[in-house]
Design a protein around this motif. Structure first.
Motif, PDB file in Angstrom:
ATOM      1  N   TYR A  29     -27.629  -7.110 -36.850  1.00 33.80           N
ATOM      2  CA  TYR A  29     -27.955  -6.557 -38.176  1.00 33.80           C
ATOM      3  C   TYR A  29     -29.016  -5.474 -38.033  1.00 33.80           C
ATOM      4  CZ  TYR A  29     -25.816 -11.041 -39.355  1.00 33.80           C
ATOM      5  OH  TYR A  29     -24.971 -12.112 -39.424  1.00 33.80           O
ATOM      6  N   ILE A  30     -28.908  -4.431 -38.885  1.00 31.17           N
ATOM      7  CA  ILE A  30     -29.853  -3.311 -38.792  1.00 31.17           C
ATOM      8  C   ILE A  30     -30.337  -2.898 -40.177  1.00 31.17           C
ATOM      9  CG2 ILE A  30     -28.054  -1.496 -38.902  1.00 31.17           C
ATOM     10  CD1 ILE A  30     -29.692   0.025 -36.734  1.00 31.17           C
ATOM     11  N   ILE A  31     -31.617  -2.493 -40.231  1.00 30.32           N
ATOM     12  CA  ILE A  31     -32.199  -1.869 -41.438  1.00 30.32           C
ATOM     13  C   ILE A  31     -32.819  -0.555 -40.983  1.00 30.32           C
ATOM     14  CG2 ILE A  31     -33.956  -2.055 -43.260  1.00 30.32           C
ATOM     15  CD1 ILE A  31     -33.758  -5.139 -42.962  1.00 30.32           C
ATOM     16  N   LEU A  32     -32.558   0.534 -41.734  1.00 27.49           N
ATOM     17  CA  LEU A  32     -33.165   1.832 -41.427  1.00 27.49           C
ATOM     18  C   LEU A  32     -34.369   2.039 -42.331  1.00 27.49           C
ATOM     19  CD1 LEU A  32     -29.902   4.035 -41.286  1.00 27.49           C
ATOM     20  CD2 LEU A  32     -30.893   2.594 -39.498  1.00 27.49           C
ATOM     21  N   HIS A  33     -35.452   2.574 -41.763  1.00 23.43           N
ATOM     22  CA  HIS A  33     -36.678   2.825 -42.536  1.00 23.43           C
ATOM     23  C   HIS A  33     -37.018   4.316 -42.516  1.00 23.43           C
ATOM     24  CE1 HIS A  33     -38.158  -1.437 -42.874  1.00 23.43           C
ATOM     25  NE2 HIS A  33     -37.356  -1.585 -41.824  1.00 23.43           N
ATOM     26  N   GLY A  34     -37.478   4.823 -43.675  1.00 25.56           N
ATOM     27  CA  GLY A  34     -37.998   6.193 -43.749  1.00 25.56           C
ATOM     28  C   GLY A  34     -39.328   6.164 -44.460  1.00 25.56           C
ATOM     29  N   LYS A  35     -39.768   7.314 -44.978  1.00 24.77           N
ATOM     30  CA  LYS A  35     -41.060   7.359 -45.675  1.00 24.77           C
ATOM     31  C   LYS A  35     -40.933   6.640 -47.009  1.00 24.77           C
ATOM     32  CE  LYS A  35     -42.680  11.538 -43.434  1.00 24.77           C
ATOM     33  NZ  LYS A  35     -42.617  12.985 -43.426  1.00 24.77           N
ATOM     34  N   GLY A  36     -41.439   5.415 -47.053  1.00 20.64           N
ATOM     35  CA  GLY A  36     -41.414   4.640 -48.293  1.00 20.64           C
ATOM     36  C   GLY A  36     -40.035   4.159 -48.699  1.00 20.64           C
ATOM     37  N   LEU A  37     -39.048   4.308 -47.827  1.00 21.62           N
ATOM     38  CA  LEU A  37     -37.676   3.911 -48.154  1.00 21.62           C
ATOM     39  C   LEU A  37     -37.103   3.032 -47.061  1.00 21.62           C
ATOM     40  CD1 LEU A  37     -36.290   7.430 -49.135  1.00 21.62           C
ATOM     41  CD2 LEU A  37     -36.701   5.570 -50.742  1.00 21.62           C
ATOM     42  N   GLN A  38     -36.152   2.170 -47.460  1.00 23.60           N
ATOM     43  CA  GLN A  38     -35.399   1.437 -46.435  1.00 23.60           C
ATOM     44  C   GLN A  38     -34.030   1.070 -46.975  1.00 23.60           C
ATOM     45  OE1 GLN A  38     -38.241  -2.025 -46.160  1.00 23.60           O
ATOM     46  NE2 GLN A  38     -36.352  -3.222 -46.332  1.00 23.60           N
ATOM     47  N   GLU A  41     -29.984  -4.551 -45.363  1.00 26.09           N
ATOM     48  CA  GLU A  41     -29.545  -4.979 -44.034  1.00 26.09           C
ATOM     49  C   GLU A  41     -28.024  -4.818 -43.924  1.00 26.09           C
ATOM     50  OE1 GLU A  41     -31.323  -8.350 -41.460  1.00 26.09           O
ATOM     51  OE2 GLU A  41     -29.658  -9.268 -42.559  1.00 26.09           O
ATOM     52  N   CYS A  42     -27.585  -4.166 -42.860  1.00 29.27           N
ATOM     53  CA  CYS A  42     -26.150  -3.952 -42.623  1.00 29.27           C
ATOM     54  C   CYS A  42     -25.743  -4.607 -41.311  1.00 29.27           C
ATOM     55  CB  CYS A  42     -25.825  -2.457 -42.519  1.00 29.27           C
ATOM     56  SG  CYS A  42     -26.296  -1.522 -43.975  1.00 29.27           S
ATOM     57  N   THR A  43     -24.503  -5.097 -41.276  1.00 22.36           N
ATOM     58  CA  THR A  43     -23.974  -5.685 -40.038  1.00 22.36           C
ATOM     59  C   THR A  43     -23.322  -4.585 -39.211  1.00 22.36           C
ATOM     60  OG1 THR A  43     -23.442  -7.644 -41.335  1.00 22.36           O
ATOM     61  CG2 THR A  43     -22.506  -7.524 -39.119  1.00 22.36           C
ATOM     62  N   LEU A  44     -23.602  -4.579 -37.905  1.00 20.58           N
ATOM     63  CA  LEU A  44     -22.938  -3.634 -37.002  1.00 20.58           C
ATOM     64  C   LEU A  44     -21.705  -4.332 -36.427  1.00 20.58           C
ATOM     65  CD1 LEU A  44     -25.996  -2.048 -35.123  1.00 20.58           C
ATOM     66  CD2 LEU A  44     -24.751  -1.138 -37.087  1.00 20.58           C
ATOM     67  N   ASP A  45     -20.532  -3.921 -36.905  1.00 19.12           N
ATOM     68  CA  ASP A  45     -19.319  -4.619 -36.484  1.00 19.12           C
ATOM     69  C   ASP A  45     -18.118  -3.699 -36.643  1.00 19.12           C
ATOM     70  OD1 ASP A  45     -17.726  -6.833 -35.683  1.00 19.12           O
ATOM     71  OD2 ASP A  45     -17.190  -7.176 -37.786  1.00 19.12           O
ATOM     72  N   ASN A  46     -17.304  -3.608 -35.608  1.00 23.64           N
ATOM     73  CA  ASN A  46     -16.016  -2.912 -35.688  1.00 23.64           C
ATOM     74  C   ASN A  46     -14.919  -3.972 -35.681  1.00 23.64           C
ATOM     75  OD1 ASN A  46     -16.782  -0.105 -35.621  1.00 23.64           O
ATOM     76  ND2 ASN A  46     -17.404  -0.433 -33.493  1.00 23.64           N
ATOM     77  N   PHE A  47     -14.058  -3.960 -36.695  1.00 23.73           N
ATOM     78  CA  PHE A  47     -12.988  -4.958 -36.771  1.00 23.73           C
ATOM     79  C   PHE A  47     -12.095  -4.895 -35.539  1.00 23.73           C
ATOM     80  CE2 PHE A  47     -13.787  -4.616 -41.460  1.00 23.73           C
ATOM     81  CZ  PHE A  47     -14.209  -5.932 -41.603  1.00 23.73           C
TER      82      PHE A  47
END
Length: 666
Positions: A29-38, A41-47
């Motif tokens: 699972y991944i979360i991207l962070h920026g200036k005051g933003l995020q 949570e997304c799953t990294l998965d290729n069917f």
């Protein structure tokens, strides 16, 4: 670049490492962070695809309600699902599809189940970090894993237990093992088909089969000019000193050496800077593996002749002069002089293996690498600069502790000094070795009176090529350091750096690394102090180790020229010696083959060349430009050395940048 809220898509590229068991079946699972933003949570998965396999690159696409034009950090976790859940992550790249800007996040670590991992794109000093609390937490977790301990009493501090992130990659381990297995099989065959004792000089050459190859040094036999070249362009080329006075305990006189000075007086050759000395007094009282084995502690005098050859002209094998410890000369009986040179070389090889190679590169640098990981966060520019030069260092040293430098290990069985003797010499050196002197090439050369190109002109190839590399590294470090420390106050405010410096100099008895001669005593007040420290570390881990390591098979494989094990006793007078005595003195077939196996494996370069980093932590565009300039300089250095080699009577290839790995990984 501003950040706004609107639908966005991101391409995520993930590189899984090639360590054994590094692929995972877990959910990531991944979360991207920026200036005051995020993002959420997304799953990294290729069917229908098995993602995150060992050594593979996987590409994913994720959509989000949040558009982060500048992704500053990523947050990562994995669960414990699947049969194989361990995961070693090399790096992740994130590209915002709207602006096509890619952000690289180096990781180079094992991702454990249910932990949260943060990786920053930004390189920043702790005083400027917007995510300081997370940074401190991560550093505390690393400190628990990377602990310093003196493993061998009186020797440098090492890592207490090898962390998972420091272990060899699967590819590296397999290549390393296959080479050793192949040579062991060849050596077993040679032992089965030949007797252990040598018939004659030619019989020694029968061990140089196709699998091993012919060691370069074996092409010479009882050659004084070659013996001199070994002191200037071989494994142990940082011992020679300009001789300005003969030590009182060296029984050499002007009358003895006058025939070898080409008609000059001793004063003339000293004034002309043509007389040189090596004094291996540190080997005095060195224990040996067994009572019937001897260790010399010699003094040797050289004359740099008009043909630009360094010639040995006097050898005293022990420190106290006397009738039973004569000064041997080139005019002595042929094999008596040869035997004196061999017993000198035994001391030289013992010094080389215990100090030049093992202590001053492998062990000293390991303590420094552990302190670096413990005190500098992943976002720290100095961690990013140094880390590629520590690749596999802890791993190779932990392997050496169980295979090479252990009781009844290879060194113990196949050297006169044995482990006890090696440790004795190493302990002695701990009281005087200094980073700003012995670990800083120009200062070391100046201290021995051989820095100036007018001394040993055209013959001291190791010095001449090494200085090009030292200068290239120093320029690279200077440019890099000034990107992050524009003022000395930013240096003193960097508490991570200051705690690193403090741990480097802290006594080993108190849990530090105990390095002497760190500029500013580890309290860095000027960028110059930091630059000198970093240059010494990078030079030692790359060019310094290469010069001490990669010629090992070419030298140790030639028992007449660079013995590490000798039987019998050194000559006590000038009586003629026979070739039969020489053949009985050198190591037998079994001991020589053992030495050939280990030095052949240790002489193989298995990682990338200097400047071409396996662990690419430097992603800051300004710093990437500095790295590219460093690579260009190294290419130029390579051309300069190649052009020098065309003019040299005996080319020296060992410090071509392409022949130098980034780290002490073998």
């Amino acid at each position: 670049m501003g950040s706004g809220i609107s639908k966005a898509s991101y391409n995520i590229t993930v590189k899984t490492g090639d360590q054994k068991g590094s692929g995972t079946d877990a959910n990531v699972y991944i979360i991207l962070h920026g200036k005051g933003l995020q993002t959420k949570e997304c799953t990294l998965d290729n069917f229908f695809k098995n993602d995150f396999e060992r050594g593979e690159i996987d590409k994913f696409s994720i959509d989000s309600e949040v558009n982060i034009s500048e992704v500053q950090r990523i947050e990562l976790r994995r669960d414990n699902c699947g049969l194989y859940s361990n995961w070693y992550l090399d790096w992740i790249e994130v590209t915002n599809k709207k602006n096509s800007i890619t952000f690289v996040f180096p990781a180079m670590k094992w991702i454990k189940a249910n932990g949260r991992y943060f990786f920053n794109h930004d390189t920043c000093l702790p005083q400027d970090d917007l995510f300081l609390e997370t940074r401190k937490l991560e550093l505390r977790a690393i400190q628990a894993e990377y602990q310093l301990q003196v493993q061998i009493p009186g020797l440098p501090a090492q890592v207490k237990k090898l962390p998972e992130d420091e272990k060899f990659s699967f590819h590296y381990k397999v290549n390393f093992a296959l080479e050793g297995i192949k040579l062991k099989a060849e050596s077993f065959k040679l032992m089965m088909t030949n007797q252990n004792k040598w018939e004659d000089v030619e019989d020694v050459k029968t061990v140089y089969t196709k699998a091993f190859g012919v060691p370069e040094s074996s092409e010479y036999f009882n050659d004084d000019a070659q013996f001199g070249r070994q002191r200037l362009s071989s494994l142990n080329s940082l011992l020679i000193e300009l001789c300005t006075t003969i030590p009182q305990n060296f029984g050499v006189t002007e009358d003895m050496i006058k025939p070898f000075l080409e008609g000059k007086t001793m004063k003339q050759v000293m004034d002309g800077k043509k007389l040189f000395i090596i004094n291996l007094s540190i080997l005095e009282d060195c224990p040996t593996k067994r009572e019937d084995l001897v260790m010399t502690c010699p003094l040797i005098l050289f004359y740099f002749n008009d043909s630009k050859h360094l010639m040995p002209i006097a050898i005293q094998l022990f420190q106290q002069k006397g009738p039973r410890n004569p000064v041997f000369l080139p005019s002595d009986p042929k094999y008596t002089w040869m035997l004196a040179k061999m017993w000198y070389s035994l001391a030289d090889s013992t010094y080389h293996q215990s100090l030049t190679h093992l202590n001053y590169t492998h062990l000293m640098m390991e303590g420094i690498s552990v302190a670096t990981k413990r005190n500098l966060a992943l976002q720290h520019p100095i961690l990013k600069l140094l880390d590629p030069h520590f690749l596999y260092l802890m791993a190779i040293n932990s392997l050496a502790l169980v295979a090479l430098i252990n009781p009844d290990g290879i060194i113990d069985k196949n050297s006169n000094a044995g482990i006890k003797g090696h440790f004795h010499i190493m302990r002695k050196s701990m009281s005087f070795w200094k980073l700003d002197l012995h670990g800083t090439l120009p200062e070391d050369l100046k201290n021995r009176g051989v820095f100036d190109q007018s001394v040993l002109t055209g013959a001291y190839h190791m010095r001449d090529d090494a200085l090009l590399l030292y200068d290239a590294i120093k320029t690279y470090v200077e440019k890099y350091v000034l990107l992050y420390y524009s003022t000395d106050s930013s240096l003193t405010a960097d508490y991570e750096l200051q705690s690193w410096g403090a741990e480097l100099v802290k006594s080993r008895d108190d849990g530090g690394v105990g390095i002497l001669g760190v500029p500013g005593n580890g309290n860095f007040k000027t960028t110059n102090q930091l630059v000198l420290t970093l240059t010494a570390i990078i030079y030692t881990c790359s060019a310094g180790h290469a010069a001490a390591n990669f010629q090992q098979y070419d030298e140790y494989g030639a028992p007449f020229n660079y013995p590490y094990y000798l039987s019998g006793v050194p000559p006590k007078d000038k009586s003629p010696v026979t070739i039969a005595t020489i053949l009985k003195t050198i190591p037998n077939r079994d001991v020589l083959l053992q030495m050939m196996i280990v030095t052949k494996v240790l002489s193989e370069k298995a990682t990338k060349s200097l400047g071409d980093f396996e662990k690419q932590f430097i992603v800051d565009p300004k710093a990437v430009k500095v790295v590219e300039e460093f690579r260009q300089t190294l290419r130029q250095v390579g051309k300069t050395i190649e052009s020098r080699n065309k003019k040299r009577e005996y080319p020296y290839d060992w410090l071509l940048p392409k022949a130098i790995p980034n780290a002490i990984s073998i």
